[in-house]
Design an enzyme around this catalytic site. Structure first.
Site, PDB file in Angstrom:
ATOM      1  CG  HIS A 230      -1.580  -1.074   1.592  1.00 11.26           C
ATOM      2  ND1 HIS A 230      -1.474  -1.758   2.757  1.00 11.26           N
ATOM      3  CD2 HIS A 230      -2.477  -1.693   0.833  1.00 11.26           C
ATOM      4  CE1 HIS A 230      -2.289  -2.767   2.707  1.00 11.26           C
ATOM      5  NE2 HIS A 230      -2.894  -2.756   1.565  1.00 11.26           N
TER       6      HIS A 230
ATOM      7  NE  ARG B 258       1.179  -6.824 -18.047  1.00 14.41           N
ATOM      8  CZ  ARG B 258       2.095  -5.853 -18.109  1.00 14.41           C
ATOM      9  NH1 ARG B 258       1.834  -4.673 -17.614  1.00 14.41           N
ATOM     10  NH2 ARG B 258       3.278  -6.083 -18.648  1.00 14.41           N
TER      11      ARG B 258
ATOM     12  NE  ARG C   8      -1.827  -9.615 -21.732  1.00 15.12           N
ATOM     13  CZ  ARG C   8      -0.639  -9.532 -21.127  1.00 15.12           C
ATOM     14  NH1 ARG C   8       0.464  -9.458 -21.850  1.00 15.12           N
ATOM     15  NH2 ARG C   8      -0.563  -9.505 -19.823  1.00 15.12           N
TER      16      ARG C   8
ATOM     17  CD  GLU D 250       3.691 -12.092 -24.813  1.00 14.34           C
ATOM     18  OE1 GLU D 250       4.046 -11.597 -23.735  1.00 14.34           O
ATOM     19  OE2 GLU D 250       2.630 -12.730 -24.963  1.00 14.34           O
TER      20      GLU D 250
ATOM     21  CG  ASN E 242       8.040  -7.483 -19.859  1.00 14.35           C
ATOM     22  OD1 ASN E 242       8.891  -6.672 -20.192  1.00 14.35           O
ATOM     23  ND2 ASN E 242       6.901  -7.131 -19.301  1.00 14.35           N
ATOM     24  CG  ASP E 243       6.297 -13.455 -21.487  1.00 13.07           C
ATOM     25  OD1 ASP E 243       6.870 -14.116 -20.603  1.00 13.07           O
ATOM     26  OD2 ASP E 243       5.142 -13.019 -21.369  1.00 13.07           O
TER      27      ASP E 243
ATOM     28  NE  ARG F 145       7.861 -11.772 -17.114  1.00 13.99           N
ATOM     29  CZ  ARG F 145       6.785 -11.268 -17.730  1.00 13.99           C
ATOM     30  NH1 ARG F 145       6.345 -11.821 -18.854  1.00 13.99           N
ATOM     31  NH2 ARG F 145       6.170 -10.216 -17.261  1.00 13.99           N
TER      32      ARG F 145
ATOM     33  CB  CYS G 124       3.080  -3.426 -24.710  1.00 11.90           C
ATOM     34  SG  CYS G 124       2.928  -5.191 -24.965  1.00 11.90           S
TER      35      CYS G 124
END
Ligand code: PEP
Ligand code: MG
Length: 572
Positions: A194, A301, A337, A435, A458-459, A469, A506
């Site tokens: 938080h 996402r 997505r 990806e 990322n992938d 990752r 992205c």
């Protein structure tokens, strides 16, 4: 004294420490007599209700300018207070084992806390702290003390104050508002705690996960906090203080300069317009995208609507979430997505059963294997397309037949809506995430068949370099600059250009201002990133000469040499 934690909200804070006391969860443990069971249960129920009332009151008295995240976090606490897993189980312990109410509550809290701690997903793991904070509030209610956290000592003052605490709950955050505090330093927490979420949304520097800052710092100590590196310096010598004051001034000037960029065009020195899109995980974040001047949503996402849910969101719930984003974006494109679940993101209670989940049934593979779930999501997305420009993005495509199957599923979802008479955009665009290296290498047919492509670096890096990752032991090998990765990105962008189809990036690379020139040099004209990074990247774009960078990068790539992004930065 120097302490090191995790910097979770950038900026420098210099001020006097206000150390918050912790509500001890070391409560009395005793067994009650059988005839006291009813009254002990009533004592717990009353306290639970009082804590709920308190939470509700805080939520209704939130000022208009309170960060949105705060209201959402208060909701989470209200839900936990009402959750039978907490209340009913604790009441059962009183009844069956004759525990006193405090003991029953903390015992059940510990069980829930351990369950959260064992979760793989980092966000969910950190929700264990919500359970602890909620229990603290109930125990406060039972003891009749409302201010055991000594928040009252933070009054409105002109002096900069740094809040030092074991942990800060959303309810504490509400109470802290209105006081002038310049930064947060906490023992607990990670990037999605938080404190981190709210601090970022308020642009207040914060360092979390410091371990023992609360016991090592005293009220009134001078504290310097660097929210980027995660350093906290206590009572620094004069020269260090002066240096940090200068860094603080520079940073403030930098942020002011960035804020001016919000409404200026994202265009390179040689006049190429670059699309600036936002990645979001929750519908509420669309507002943040607008605040930071996004041209649209490049990646929603959608799995974050599913993660941690025992009951999957139905079509209407999904439709509400998607259309909220579409309406907020007011005509700007919204790329949703489809469910990217599996591997590091699992739904509640679903254990990864495959040996290697990253190579298993995840993302589009998961959806095509569950036609009903996929159809529900496609219908919900299509219905949202009646309210604005929606694009559908399919994750982890490796085979052309996956596109064909997706197109069939989409056509069938459209027929369902036709039968019902529901509205949707029949020309909705369909794109895929690049990806998987195989897709990037043999990209041509994908570029021809689809309306757009989005590179998930990322992938792509994970699969190209065979580096998990999520595995910190090989994190040093995770290299966005590896020539193989760059060639795959270049290949995809070039194929998109030839086919006349837009290509965006992205993955995290797009939001790193140090890599902006490199991506421009690879020919990228659409970037999608966390909303908070948009202005940093736009600044780099406006200083770059895109065509000169393209020539330079192409030469280096053809030689197969590694690229030093700093050199690109110096020259163009
Ligand atoms: C990616 O893989 O680069 C991406 C953007 O998707 P995610 O990080 O959600 O897997
Ligand atoms: Mg991905």
């Amino acid at each position: 004294m120097c302490l090191y934690g995790k910097g979770v909200a950038r900026g420098y804070a210099i001020g006097r420490a206000v150390v918050l006391g912790a509500t001890a969860l070391e409560v009395a443990h005793y067994r009650i007599s059988p005839d006291a069971v009813v009254s002990e249960k009533a004592r717990l129920t009353t306290a639970l209700k009082a804590a709920q009332d308190e939470m509700r009151e805080l939520a209704t008295t939130l000022p208009d300018d309170a960060p949105r995240e705060l209201a959402a976090l208060l909701d989470v606490h209200s839900m936990l207070l009402a959750d039978p897993l907490l209340a009913n189980e604790a009441l059962l312990l009183i009844e069956a084992r004759h525990y006193n109410a405090e003991w029953a509550l903390t015992a059940q809290g510990q069980i829930l806390g351990e369950q959260f701690a064992a979760m793989e997903d980092e966000y969910l793991r950190e929700r264990g702290s919500d359970v602890r904070q909620v229990i603290e509030r109930v125990i406060d209610a039972m003891s009749g003390s409302k201010s055991s956290r000594s928040l009252d000592k933070i009054q409105k003052t002109d002096e900069s104050l740094i809040v030092v605490a074991h942990d800060i709950s959303p309810a504490d955050m509400v109470r802290l508002r209105g006081a002038s505090f310049a930064g947060f330093a906490t023992d607990l927490g990670g990037p999605t705690s938080h404190t981190a979420i709210v601090a970022r949304s308020m642009a207040v520097p914060a360092v979390v996960g410091l371990g023992h800052v609360r016991s090592l710092v005293s009220d009134g100590d001078v504290v310097v906090l660097d929210g980027a590196s995660g350093t906290v310096i206590v009572n620094p010598p004069a020269f260090a203080l002066q240096e940090y004051r200068q860094m603080q001034q520079d940073f403030i000037a930098y942020r002011e300069e960035l804020a001016l960029l919000k409404n200026v065009e994202s265009v390179t020195l040689d006049g190429i317009r670059i699309g600036m899109l936002a990645n979001i995980e929750l519908p509420e974040e669309a507002e943040l995208a607008i605040e930071n001047g996004a041209d649209g949503i490049g990646l929603f996402r959608s799995e974050f609507l599913f993660i941690g849910q025992t009951d999957l969101p139905d079509e209407d719930q999904q439709y509400q979430a998607y259309s909220k984003v579409v309406k907020t974006m007011a005509g700007r494109p919204v790329t949703i997505r489809t469910l990217d679940i599996g591997a590091d993101k699992t739904m509640d209670g679903e254990l990864a059963v495959t040996m290697n989940p990253a190579l298993g049934q995840r993302a589009i593979r998961y959806c095509l294997a569950r036609p009903e779930l996929f159809a529900t999501q496609l219908r919900a997305i299509l219905r949202a397309s009646a309210h604005g420009k929606v694009k559908i993005l399919i994750p982890m495509i490796a085979h052309m037949h996956e596109i064909q199957s997706t197109k069939l599923a989409l056509a069938s979802a459209m027929r369902d809506l036709d039968e019902r008479g529901d509205e949707y955009d029949a020309a909705v665009e369909l794109g895929a995430m690049v990806e998987v290296p195989a897709t990037a290498i043999a990209i041509e047919p994908f570029a021809q068949l689809l309306d757009f492509l989005s590179i998930g670096t990322n992938d792509l890096i994970q699969y190209t370099l065979a580096i998990d990752r999520a595995d910190s032991e090989v994190a040093n090998l995770y290299d966005p600059l590896h020539p193989a990765v760059l060639r795959l990105i270049a290949n995809t962008i070039n194929a998109g250009e030839r086919a006349g189809k837009p290509v965006s990036v992205c993955g995290e690379m797009a939001g790193d201002p140090k890599l902006t020139r490199l991506l421009l040099g690879l020919g990228l004209t659409e970037f999608s990133m966390h909303p908070q990074q948009l202005l940093d990247v736009k600044r780099e774009i406006r200083r770059a000469h895109s065509n000169a960078l393209r020539t330079q990068v192409a030469t280096i790539l053809n030689r197969g040499q590694p690229i030093d992004p700093d050199l690109l930065n110096a020259q163009n």
